[in-house]
Design a protein around this motif. Structure first.
Motif, PDB file in Angstrom:
ATOM      1  N   ARG A 243      55.828  -2.981   5.940  1.00 45.63           N
ATOM      2  CA  ARG A 243      55.083  -4.122   5.434  1.00 45.63           C
ATOM      3  C   ARG A 243      53.778  -4.319   6.209  1.00 45.63           C
ATOM      4  N   VAL A 244      53.815  -4.120   7.522  1.00 52.65           N
ATOM      5  CA  VAL A 244      52.591  -4.251   8.320  1.00 52.65           C
ATOM      6  C   VAL A 244      51.554  -3.234   7.848  1.00 52.65           C
ATOM      7  N   TRP A 245      51.993  -1.996   7.597  1.00 53.68           N
ATOM      8  CA  TRP A 245      51.064  -0.951   7.141  1.00 53.68           C
ATOM      9  C   TRP A 245      50.485  -1.326   5.775  1.00 53.68           C
ATOM     10  N   GLU A 246      51.316  -1.828   4.868  1.00 50.15           N
ATOM     11  CA  GLU A 246      50.829  -2.245   3.541  1.00 50.15           C
ATOM     12  C   GLU A 246      49.711  -3.278   3.672  1.00 50.15           C
ATOM     13  N   LEU A 247      49.946  -4.301   4.481  1.00 52.08           N
ATOM     14  CA  LEU A 247      48.982  -5.389   4.622  1.00 52.08           C
ATOM     15  C   LEU A 247      47.718  -4.934   5.342  1.00 52.08           C
ATOM     16  N   ALA A 248      47.871  -4.023   6.288  1.00 52.91           N
ATOM     17  CA  ALA A 248      46.694  -3.485   6.978  1.00 52.91           C
ATOM     18  C   ALA A 248      45.898  -2.590   6.030  1.00 52.91           C
ATOM     19  N   ASN A 249      46.598  -1.791   5.235  1.00 48.44           N
ATOM     20  CA  ASN A 249      45.931  -0.894   4.282  1.00 48.44           C
ATOM     21  C   ASN A 249      45.187  -1.690   3.206  1.00 48.44           C
TER      22      ASN A 249
ATOM     23  N   HIS B 278      41.373  -4.396  13.559  1.00 46.97           N
ATOM     24  CA  HIS B 278      40.351  -4.231  14.598  1.00 46.97           C
ATOM     25  C   HIS B 278      40.313  -5.420  15.565  1.00 46.97           C
ATOM     26  N   ASP B 279      40.959  -6.539  15.199  1.00 43.58           N
ATOM     27  CA  ASP B 279      41.025  -7.699  16.102  1.00 43.58           C
ATOM     28  C   ASP B 279      42.199  -7.612  17.073  1.00 43.58           C
ATOM     29  N   ILE B 280      43.140  -6.721  16.801  1.00 50.89           N
ATOM     30  CA  ILE B 280      44.375  -6.683  17.594  1.00 50.89           C
ATOM     31  C   ILE B 280      44.169  -5.942  18.912  1.00 50.89           C
ATOM     32  N   ARG B 281      44.470  -6.651  20.006  1.00 49.00           N
ATOM     33  CA  ARG B 281      44.245  -6.121  21.356  1.00 49.00           C
ATOM     34  C   ARG B 281      45.545  -5.820  22.096  1.00 49.00           C
ATOM     35  N   HIS B 282      46.672  -6.176  21.496  1.00 48.42           N
ATOM     36  CA  HIS B 282      47.972  -5.943  22.137  1.00 48.42           C
ATOM     37  C   HIS B 282      48.994  -5.556  21.062  1.00 48.42           C
ATOM     38  N   ILE B 283      49.684  -4.448  21.283  1.00 53.01           N
ATOM     39  CA  ILE B 283      50.735  -4.000  20.361  1.00 53.01           C
ATOM     40  C   ILE B 283      52.001  -3.719  21.165  1.00 53.01           C
ATOM     41  N   VAL B 284      53.125  -4.248  20.671  1.00 52.83           N
ATOM     42  CA  VAL B 284      54.433  -3.980  21.275  1.00 52.83           C
ATOM     43  C   VAL B 284      55.324  -3.321  20.237  1.00 52.83           C
ATOM     44  N   LEU B 285      55.960  -2.229  20.603  1.00 54.83           N
ATOM     45  CA  LEU B 285      56.929  -1.548  19.740  1.00 54.83           C
ATOM     46  C   LEU B 285      58.320  -1.825  20.298  1.00 54.83           C
TER      47      LEU B 285
ATOM     48  N   ALA C 175      44.072   2.139  14.397  1.00 56.99           N
ATOM     49  CA  ALA C 175      43.152   1.205  13.741  1.00 56.99           C
ATOM     50  C   ALA C 175      42.913  -0.060  14.562  1.00 56.99           C
ATOM     51  N   ALA C 176      43.659  -0.243  15.640  1.00 60.68           N
ATOM     52  CA  ALA C 176      43.518  -1.445  16.465  1.00 60.68           C
ATOM     53  C   ALA C 176      42.250  -1.366  17.312  1.00 60.68           C
TER      54      ALA C 176
END
Length: 407
Positions: free
Chosen positions: A125-131, A138-145, A166-167
């Motif tokens: 779902r995150v990929w769908e919305l980003a696509n 480009h605004d995202i500065r922190h990613i947690v998996l 893309a971040a």
């Protein structure tokens, strides 16, 4: 200076635990210092707060930008993570939105227009919305998996790597899981900047519960009936795992026909169906919740007495993740495996690293007791059982965490 002293006053007030967990002591300062991280720590050891707290310190709730993204492989885990964030962001400017499959996409788009500070979602779902350019990567500065071994596995790897690429160029990445294989570590390092490798073992955790590992020999055709019997055992609260959805649905149909107090959880269910299953399990209406691995990843359910492997896991990682659901918060638990004849060799391999041999059990007069069919027959007849029970002893593995909530 302790990282707790670095917390802003509104967050320090929310810290109500007697002590910090090892992964929190290691990971929180590192995230606050801007490091990329690969962290391995047992299930139930406080990994969620180990990234929630520093993220809240690093984002700006007044910026009207989405600055942080947390991804997890299942809807249930995403919802749990959002609950933790909302508990800690109450009274602050930081806002959180969940982006999960199975939920209304248009409603999620409307929420993204309000520029939530942090989003938590499943990778698809995150990929769908980003696509669709609804989520501004480009605004995202922190990613947690979270459960990074699954997110970087072959099913999700391409989407996750695309999202990270893309971040923002200075985006920091943290990968956390109970098991980090060499393959996953190598994959992670390809898109990280000199990542700090953190590892916490079960022996490092405070106030660990005692977990007994046991097994019962049962033919494949008799597994459903054994689950039915266990579901009527007073005081038992079990999370049962099965390897594929088709078998789960077959067992669900038979068990519901028999009015067994069980529920199921699988990826084909919608959000409301999942919630009803979990609510029934948490309020005690349901004694056994049967799930596939994907559906149950990261579930934090207090008071579990048993983890039941209806199907023997395929890998040691599966056995570890499943088994880690019980024995939390200093409470004891049991990991019970249904072992059919073809699975005996695999089960021995999966449990060879345990401190002792697993305990064999048998169903007898309405309950599980230690022993085999031979020892039970011998006891009933009053004759000695010979070597039937030789070599059996309790195998107790120290697991669990301090405190009664997911941290």
């Amino acid at each position: 200076m302790s990282w707790i002293e670095r917390l802003e006053p509104q967050f320090r007030e929310k810290w109500t635990f007697e002590e910090e967990m090892p992964i929190q002591s290691k990971m929180i300062p590192a995230m606050l210092d801007g490091r990329d991280i690969v962290a391995e720590s047992p299930t139930g050891s406080g990994k969620t707060l180990a990234y929630v707290i520093p993220l809240l310190m690093l984002v700006d709730g007044t910026s009207k930008k989405t600055e942080a993204l947390v991804m997890a492989p299942s809807q249930e885990l995403c919802m749990q993570i959002v609950e933790v964030f909302r508990e800690w962001t109450e009274g602050t400017d930081v806002t959180v939105t969940q982006l999960i499959g199975g939920a209304n996409k248009q409603r999620q788009i409307e929420k993204l227009k309000k520029k939530p500070t942090i989003v938590v979602g499943t990778p698809g779902r995150v990929w769908e919305l980003a696509n669709d350019r609804k989520l501004k990567m480009h605004d995202i500065r922190h990613i947690v998996l979270d459960e990074g071994d699954q997110l970087l596995g072959r099913d999700h790897r391409t989407d996750v790597k695309s999202l990270i690429g893309a971040a923002a160029s200075d985006c920091r990445v943290a990968v956390v899981s109970a098991t980090i294989t060499d393959e996953i570590r190598l994959v992670a390092e390809r898109f990280m900047d000199d990542p700090l490798q953190l590892k916490v073992t079960a022996e490092e955790l405070p106030k660990q519960g005692e977990v007994t590992h046991s097994f019962i020999k049962v033919d494949e055709r008799d597994k459903t009936d054994l689950i039915r019997r266990l579901s009527h055992v007073e005081g038992l609260r079990g999370l049962a795992f099965i390897n594929n959805t088709d078998q789960l649905l077959m067992k669900e149909s038979k068990l519901k026909f028999q009015d067994a107090p069980v529920a199921v959880l699988h990826s084909g269910m919608n959000k409301m169906e999942r919630k009803q299953a979990l609510d029934g399990f948490r309020d005690g209406t349901v004694r056994i919740l049967i799930a596939t691995d994907v559906a149950a990843r990261g579930l934090d359910i207090t008071g579990l007495t048993h983890v039941i492997h209806i199907d023997v896991p395929r890998t040691e990682e599966q056995y570890t993740h499943r088994s880690g659901r019980t024995g939390r918060a200093g409470a004891d638990g049991e990991v019970l495996s249904f072992v059919s004849y073809p699975d005996e060799k695999t089960y021995r391999k999966l449990t060879r690293a345990l401190p002792g041999k697993p305990v064999q059990k048998v169903w007898h007069k309405g309950s599980l007791i230690e022993g085999s069919s031979k020892t039970v027959q011998a006891a009933s007849s009053g004759k000695p059982a010979g070597n039937a029970g030789k070599g059996q002893r309790n195998s107790k593995q120290k697991e669990g965490n301090k405190g009664g909530k997911r941290r």
